[in-house]
Enzyme design. Structure first.
Site, PDB file in Angstrom:
ATOM      1  N   CYS A 133      41.465  40.336  45.598  1.00 24.18           N
ATOM      2  CA  CYS A 133      41.129  39.664  44.338  1.00 24.18           C
ATOM      3  C   CYS A 133      41.372  38.161  44.381  1.00 24.18           C
ATOM      4  O   CYS A 133      40.912  37.422  43.496  1.00 24.18           O
ATOM      5  CB  CYS A 133      41.891  40.281  43.165  1.00 24.18           C
ATOM      6  SG  CYS A 133      43.660  40.491  43.463  1.00 24.18           S
ATOM      7  N   TYR A 134      42.098  37.705  45.410  1.00 22.51           N
ATOM      8  CA  TYR A 134      42.339  36.267  45.607  1.00 22.51           C
ATOM      9  C   TYR A 134      42.012  35.918  47.064  1.00 22.51           C
ATOM     10  O   TYR A 134      42.893  35.792  47.912  1.00 22.51           O
ATOM     11  CB  TYR A 134      43.788  35.914  45.293  1.00 22.51           C
ATOM     12  CG  TYR A 134      44.157  36.083  43.841  1.00 22.51           C
ATOM     13  CD1 TYR A 134      43.723  35.170  42.891  1.00 22.51           C
ATOM     14  CD2 TYR A 134      44.943  37.155  43.431  1.00 22.51           C
ATOM     15  CE1 TYR A 134      44.058  35.315  41.561  1.00 22.51           C
ATOM     16  CE2 TYR A 134      45.287  37.317  42.106  1.00 22.51           C
ATOM     17  CZ  TYR A 134      44.838  36.393  41.168  1.00 22.51           C
ATOM     18  OH  TYR A 134      45.171  36.551  39.839  1.00 22.51           O
TER      19      TYR A 134
END
Length: 401
Positions: A141-142
């Site tokens: 997600c990052y």
């Protein structure tokens, strides 16, 4: 008896009477406590002094693609990134990211210490641009690994001061009985009692005029760095059980508070990065506290003079948590520019600016008179039963900074 609601009503109607604490002290000397109580509604106090246990919470906003920051530097000054993905805490004493080991020459020689977190905070408040470099932990997600950018206070989401320990109710006087110059959080202490340094502005200091913390508490609105702030909690090393004189003022470091306020609304005139040679960076901060005159005792406490407040003279040449003392000295004597220790005349110098402390109190008075600032009721009292808990001195040496 008066209430804070009644005082705020007078502020809203432009009928409030606000005096600085120095005006109150002078008027009490001429008129007495009772007559002064009948005339004034609010007493304003202020200080401008080093407060190194300070720092800023910063939310940078998400990048595209997003990054989960694990290391970050602002103008090469390390910020703590152990929060959410783009939340930072920049401490006032943070420095360039050296290897802080005993073998690192930068640690021994103070190389690059002249600029620190306090200077970056000042520059952001002043609207200047700051260079950011961040390293991320790549996740699904990052996915971003590195981010470099230029930021200002207008390009980030949140920027507020959150200071764990400010407004020492009293402090110490530092001297050096040894044979070499010492570089400390009080600045340079010359050998063989060459000078004495103190950091509190004395009888005008905010918490010395509310010695038992009956007026200020959690939720109290204050002047913070030229903007509006609040007392958020007790400060670290909060020590209200310190020994006290008959006038209830403490004889050394006592109560402290944690403060919070929106740095985007502050003025760099009242938030200044500073540097102590061979010790490191810090932050000079202006803080003002308005004391509601709800009963006559408030004026009695505010009448305390420089001759009525004392601080301990501590010898820093002994590198231990508990250091020898040369006794107590009044702020009246300290402000004369010299004191006598064991028969020797010793020069004294302040770290706090009494002139700028007065200006804080005066500006806060003007805010109240023009309706810009109203008073708040504390939502909870500050603790009155805290003591100072040292660590095991057989394992480590703890300073009282």
């Amino acid at each position: 008896m008066r209430t804070i609601a009644e005082i705020n009503d007078k502020i809203s109607r432009g009928q409030v009477v606000a005096w600085t604490v120095e005006e109150v002290k002078a008027k009490v000397a001429k008129l007495g406590v009772t007559k002064v109580f009948q005339q004034v509604d609010v007493v304003t106090t202020g200080t401008f002094e080093p407060m190194e246990s300070s720092g800023a919470i910063i939310n940078l906003g998400h990048t595209d693609p997003p990054i989960k920051i694990r290391q970050c530097w602002l103008d090469n000054i390390a910020a703590y990134a152990g929060f959410g993905a783009v939340d930072l805490y920049l401490g006032a004493t943070a420095m360039a990211d050296y290897n802080l080991s005993e073998t690192d020459p930068n640690l021994r020689e103070g190389v690059g210490w002249e600029r620190g977190g306090g200077h970056v905070i000042e520059d952001l408040i002043a609207g200047k641009s700051i260079q950011l470099k961040a390293i991320g932990q790549k996740t699904d997600c990052y996915p971003r690994a590195v981010w470099e950018n230029t930021i200002t206070k207008d390009s980030i989401n949140q920027f507020y001061l959150f200071n764990p320990r400010n407004l020492y109710q009293n402090f110490i006087v530092g001297v050096n009985g040894g044979d070499r110059t010492l570089y400390t959080y009080l600045g340079q202490l010359q050998p063989r009692l060459g000078n004495a340094v103190y950091s509190n502005p004395g009888a005008i200091s905010p918490l010395l005029n509310d010695p038992d913390l009956n007026l200020v508490g959690i939720g109290s609105k204050i002047f913070l760095g030229g903007g509006i702030g609040y007392i958020a909690w007790e400060g670290t090393q909060h020590f209200p059980l310190q020994k006290r004189l008959a006038n209830r003022t403490p004889i050394g470091p006592a109560a402290t508070v944690a403060l919070i306020g929106d740095a985007k609304q502050m003025n760099a005139n009242w938030v200044r990065g500073c540097y102590f040679k061979n010790y490191g960076p810090s932050l000079m901060l202006g803080v003002g506290v308005a004391l509601p005159v709800i009963k006559e005792e408030v004026i009695q406490n505010c009448a305390v003079g420089e001759q009525d407040v004392v601080a301990p003279v501590i010898d820093f040449s002994i590198p231990r948590r508990v250091r020898p003392t040369f006794g107590l000295v009044s702020y009246e004597q300290l402000q004369k520019g010299h004191l006598t220790i064991e028969g020797k005349l010793v020069r004294t110098a302040p770290l706090a600016s009494k002139y700028r402390s007065r200006q804080v109190a005066l500006e806060l008075k003007q805010w109240i008179e023009t309706g810009k600032f109203t008073l708040t009721e504390p939502v909870a009292a500050l603790p009155s039963d805290r003591t100072f808990v040292p660590q095991d001195t057989n394992r480590s040496i703890i300073s009282l900074e």
